[in-house]
Design an enzyme around this catalytic site. Sequence first.
Site, mmCIF file in Angstrom:
data_model
loop_
_atom_site.group_PDB
_atom_site.id
_atom_site.type_symbol
_atom_site.label_atom_id
_atom_site.label_comp_id
_atom_site.label_asym_id
_atom_site.label_seq_id
_atom_site.Cartn_x
_atom_site.Cartn_y
_atom_site.Cartn_z
ATOM 1 N N HIS A 111 0.856 -1.184 0.000
ATOM 2 C CA HIS A 111 0.000 0.000 0.000
ATOM 3 C C HIS A 111 0.897 1.241 0.000
ATOM 4 O O HIS A 111 1.882 1.298 0.737
ATOM 5 C CB HIS A 111 -0.912 -0.001 1.236
ATOM 6 C CG HIS A 111 -1.824 1.183 1.269
ATOM 7 N ND1 HIS A 111 -2.899 1.317 0.439
ATOM 8 C CD2 HIS A 111 -1.784 2.308 2.026
ATOM 9 C CE1 HIS A 111 -3.504 2.468 0.670
ATOM 10 N NE2 HIS A 111 -2.849 3.086 1.631
ATOM 11 N N GLU A 145 -10.138 -6.462 6.619
ATOM 12 C CA GLU A 145 -10.318 -5.025 6.410
ATOM 13 C C GLU A 145 -9.283 -4.508 5.416
ATOM 14 O O GLU A 145 -8.119 -4.924 5.458
ATOM 15 C CB GLU A 145 -10.145 -4.266 7.735
ATOM 16 C CG GLU A 145 -11.187 -4.578 8.775
ATOM 17 C CD GLU A 145 -12.598 -4.286 8.288
ATOM 18 O OE1 GLU A 145 -12.809 -3.201 7.703
ATOM 19 O OE2 GLU A 145 -13.474 -5.153 8.471
HETATM 20 C C1 GRF Z 1 0.910 0.663 -6.160
HETATM 21 O O1 GRF Z 1 1.058 1.999 -5.794
HETATM 22 C C2 GRF Z 1 0.523 -0.165 -4.966
HETATM 23 O O2 GRF Z 1 1.051 0.299 -3.766
HETATM 24 C C3 GRF Z 1 -0.984 -0.030 -4.939
HETATM 25 O O3 GRF Z 1 -1.361 -0.027 -6.298
HETATM 26 C C4 GRF Z 1 -0.280 0.451 -7.086
HETATM 27 C C5 GRF Z 1 -0.023 -0.603 -8.107
HETATM 28 O O4 GRF Z 1 0.935 -0.207 -9.069
HETATM 29 N N1 GRF Z 1 -1.590 -1.083 -4.152
HETATM 30 P P1 GRF Z 1 1.562 -1.275 -10.040
HETATM 31 O O5 GRF Z 1 0.392 -1.941 -10.780
HETATM 32 O O6 GRF Z 1 2.341 -2.258 -9.250
HETATM 33 O O7 GRF Z 1 2.421 -0.487 -10.992
#
Ligand code: GRF
Length: 216
Positions: A111, A145
């Site tokens: 995240h 969650e």
């Molecule tokens: C990333 O910023 C990740 O943290 C979030 O979604 C984005 C995905 O980017 N969960 P990618 O598809 O890996 O380029």
Amino acid sequence: MTRKRVGVLISGRGSNLQALINACKKRDYPAEIVLVISNVPQAPGLLRAEAALIPTLTINHKDFPTREAFDAALDAALNGTQVELLCNAGFLRLHTPGFVERWRDRHLNIHPSLLPAFRGLHTHERVMAAGCKISGCTVHFVRPEMDEGPIVAQAAVPVLAGDTAETLAARVLEAEHHLYPHALALVASGAVFVKGERVCDSNKQAQIPLFSPPLA
Ligand code: GRF
């Protein structure tokens, strides 16, 4: 060395998937990606997996009557490929509690904030609006969650004067590409484990390194 068999779930561009693919090319990396599943047909990340000769599957959530049925299809595909560890990398679906329970402590998510702050969407806009001076990213074990669960590793980056949500997102994303392979290696090698909803070191001494790109 036996490598853990990893499945990766994506919905989009797959830059974190690419970082994991690159890490798995290293001879001493404790994991290998054996399957990439996208819920979105033609997600660009699928091409990254194909280029690395990794088997891919599209399981479109729109083809299933319920979230349970979709998750059951994911489960069947993952189990059919003997996946041991699961990584969400930009996977934009919430899992059912049953799925989360079946993959408990074997399932990671990344995240783009320093959790538990700024769960959910539009992270960088909210970080900027709050006037934060530091942001970052978190790899954590998945719980029912959204963006919740024991934290494996975090990376911090500065919020700079003149930043926009886009420039901050790019800086955080670069940190993500370092953090996710690092966190997966910790889990796949057995260096960390979950105890009482906290992630502990098995050798009780190593601090998880903090990646802080130098101030620009
Ligand atoms: C990333 O910023 C990740 O943290 C979030 O979604 C984005 C995905 O980017 N969960 P990618 O598809 O890996 O380029």
